[in-house]
Structure formats: C-alpha cells, structure tokens
Design a protein around this motif. Sequence first.
Motif, short mmCIF file in Angstrom:
data_model
loop_
_atom_site.label_atom_id
_atom_site.label_comp_id
_atom_site.label_asym_id
_atom_site.label_seq_id
_atom_site.Cartn_x
_atom_site.Cartn_y
_atom_site.Cartn_z
N PRO A 181 0.81 -1.23 0.00
CA PRO A 181 0.00 0.00 0.00
C PRO A 181 0.83 1.27 0.00
O PRO A 181 0.42 2.28 -0.58
CB PRO A 181 -0.82 -0.14 1.29
N GLY A 182 2.02 1.23 0.62
CA GLY A 182 2.86 2.41 0.68
C GLY A 182 3.44 2.82 -0.66
O GLY A 182 3.96 3.93 -0.79
N CYS A 183 3.32 1.94 -1.67
CA CYS A 183 3.82 2.26 -3.01
C CYS A 183 2.73 2.79 -3.93
O CYS A 183 3.00 3.15 -5.08
CB CYS A 183 4.42 1.01 -3.66
N ILE A 184 1.49 2.83 -3.44
CA ILE A 184 0.34 3.17 -4.28
C ILE A 184 -0.11 4.60 -4.04
O ILE A 184 -0.26 5.03 -2.89
CB ILE A 184 -0.83 2.20 -4.01
N ASP A 185 -0.33 5.34 -5.11
CA ASP A 185 -0.89 6.69 -5.04
C ASP A 185 -2.24 6.68 -5.74
O ASP A 185 -2.37 6.15 -6.84
CB ASP A 185 0.03 7.70 -5.74
N SER A 186 -3.24 7.30 -5.10
CA SER A 186 -4.57 7.39 -5.70
C SER A 186 -5.26 8.64 -5.17
O SER A 186 -4.79 9.25 -4.20
CB SER A 186 -5.39 6.15 -5.39
N PRO A 187 -6.35 9.06 -5.80
CA PRO A 187 -7.04 10.26 -5.33
C PRO A 187 -7.48 10.13 -3.87
O PRO A 187 -7.70 9.02 -3.37
CB PRO A 187 -8.26 10.34 -6.26
N ALA A 188 -7.62 11.26 -3.23
CA ALA A 188 -8.11 11.27 -1.85
C ALA A 188 -9.49 10.64 -1.78
O ALA A 188 -10.26 10.68 -2.75
CB ALA A 188 -8.17 12.71 -1.33
N ALA A 189 -9.80 10.01 -0.65
CA ALA A 189 -11.07 9.31 -0.50
C ALA A 189 -12.27 10.23 -0.72
O ALA A 189 -13.33 9.78 -1.15
CB ALA A 189 -11.14 8.66 0.88
N ASP A 190 -12.09 11.52 -0.43
CA ASP A 190 -13.21 12.46 -0.57
C ASP A 190 -13.13 13.28 -1.86
O ASP A 190 -13.79 14.30 -2.00
CB ASP A 190 -13.29 13.40 0.63
N ALA A 191 -12.31 12.83 -2.82
CA ALA A 191 -12.19 13.55 -4.10
C ALA A 191 -13.53 13.58 -4.80
O ALA A 191 -14.29 12.60 -4.76
CB ALA A 191 -11.15 12.87 -4.99
N PRO A 192 -13.87 14.69 -5.47
CA PRO A 192 -15.15 14.77 -6.19
C PRO A 192 -15.30 13.69 -7.25
O PRO A 192 -16.39 13.21 -7.51
CB PRO A 192 -15.11 16.17 -6.82
N GLN A 193 -14.19 13.30 -7.87
CA GLN A 193 -14.20 12.24 -8.87
C GLN A 193 -12.98 11.36 -8.67
O GLN A 193 -11.98 11.78 -8.09
CB GLN A 193 -14.18 12.82 -10.29
N PHE A 194 -13.10 10.12 -9.14
CA PHE A 194 -11.95 9.23 -9.19
C PHE A 194 -11.55 9.13 -10.66
O PHE A 194 -12.12 8.34 -11.42
CB PHE A 194 -12.28 7.86 -8.61
N ASP A 195 -10.58 9.94 -11.07
CA ASP A 195 -10.17 9.97 -12.46
C ASP A 195 -8.76 10.51 -12.56
O ASP A 195 -8.08 10.74 -11.53
CB ASP A 195 -11.14 10.80 -13.31
N SER A 196 -8.28 10.70 -13.78
CA SER A 196 -6.90 11.14 -13.99
C SER A 196 -6.65 12.51 -13.40
O SER A 196 -5.56 12.78 -12.86
CB SER A 196 -6.59 11.16 -15.49
#
Length: 270
Positions: free
Chosen positions: A110-125
């Motif tokens: 998990p420490g190697c993974i980057d993704s949008p914040a959990a509360d991001a308006p969208q999950f996209d690029s």
Amino acid sequence: MPRVIVTRPAREAAHWVQLLGARGVDAVALPLIAIGPCRDAAAEQALTQAHARLAQYRALMFVSGNAVVHFFEPNKALALDGQVLAAIKTRAWAPGPGTARALEQAGVPPGCIDSPAADAPQFDSEALWQQVSGQIRPGDCVLIVRGRSSTPQGVHESLGSGRDWLARQIEAAGGTVEFVVAYQRGAPHFSAREVALAQQAACDGSIWLLSSSEAVAHLAEALPGQHWGAAHALATHPRIAEAARAAGFGTVRECRPALEDVVASIESAA
C-alpha cells in the motif's frame, strides 16, 4: 427500492453486485464491456519489454483494475511480484479505489500506491494528478498501462480523454510518457436471457449503473432500435452522463463512483 443493473466488466460487476447486495440493494450484473488478454505478438513483446524496464520508470499508471490484473498476470513467463516496485522505488498510480484494491491484491505494498483522496469529487486522472504531480522531475518517465478496444473494423488503442490529459500534464512537468497495452476490451456477446433482461430494464424502472462511455455505446449497439426514453441511468462521471443522454436515456443522474454515494443515489430514487 429499484433494481440496479451493474454494467462494469465481469470481474468488477460481480464485486459491485456483492457490495450492493450487502447494503440491501437488488443488483444484477450485465457487463457491457468484455475483457481479455492481448494475444498478438507485438503487444506481448511490448509488455515483456516493459516488465524488463521497470526500474527505469518513475511510476506505473494503471488505468483500471483490469490493467493491473493483466499486467501482473500469474501465467506470464515474466510474472512480477508486486514487491518489486517497492525495491526499485517505482510508484504505482491508481485513478480510483478499485484499481488501488487490485494493486494490493497483486501484492503491491500500500505504501507504493498513489490514488485520489477518498473524498475527491471524482476518481479519475485529474484527481490522481492532484496527488502525484509533485513526484515528476525533468527526465522522469511514466508508463501508462491501458487496454485497447476491438471493433468490427479491427482494434484501436484509444487513449481516453483522461489518460490523454494526464500525459500532457506529465510532459508539461518535464517528464515523458510511454504506453503499453495489457488487455483488450470489446463488446459483449449477449445471450437471449441477457437481451431480455436489457429490454425489460429499459422500461421497468431499473437503474442502469454506468461507469464507462464505451459501455453506453456497446449497449446501443447490442439493442439497435431500443427506445431508452423510459430508462433511468446513474452515471459515475460527467462524461458518462453525457454519453447516456446522447444515447437517449430519459433520466440521467450523476454521482461519485464511491459505494456510499452510489447507494445514497439509489435510495433517493426509491
């Protein structure tokens, strides 16, 4: 509460049917995108070369959970242990929680993974870039792992507007981008039962949970002449909502692609 038609590819659709069922939602899977490995020699060679060059990439961006599954596919001769990414300090970028979950299941820490914040308006690029833009330095290279679409005319490697936009941001920051195809998308082949389900769901108040513009196009192709004016769609991105309206869906609502938001939207329509 209305029935929900989950249209994601089979692997994700089964997961979402299970999640929604646990929340008391009557959900049924009707995958509108078929997923499979790329079998042509050029695609397989490019994937093998990408595996061999992992240490040269600043990050690997996976466009979906299916990109992860087929990139780390166990039966490939050069199947990778996700722990390798930690050892070579290459980041794994995920545009949403489903892709992040697939990376963890593939063994990526998990420490190697980057993704949008959990509360991001969208999950996209766009949301992903907000999290990772500071990682790119001049000369860095990012590998974008994607699928390609098959059509009656053959295959094409469409970037998708999100990936195209992300590539431009990386290049504007001084980095370079490479692409590799890990899987192939195509239109589903509906059984007679699935055709009947789709026809019924077009007019019985069911909610079509749409998570891909390509899926909307496949639905229109699978049921030519079907009237969608009485159909209800719940789209997880503005671009998908636009495609649903263009296809003729009479009612189209938008929501974030997070489970809580989807359930709340379904409940509000009851």
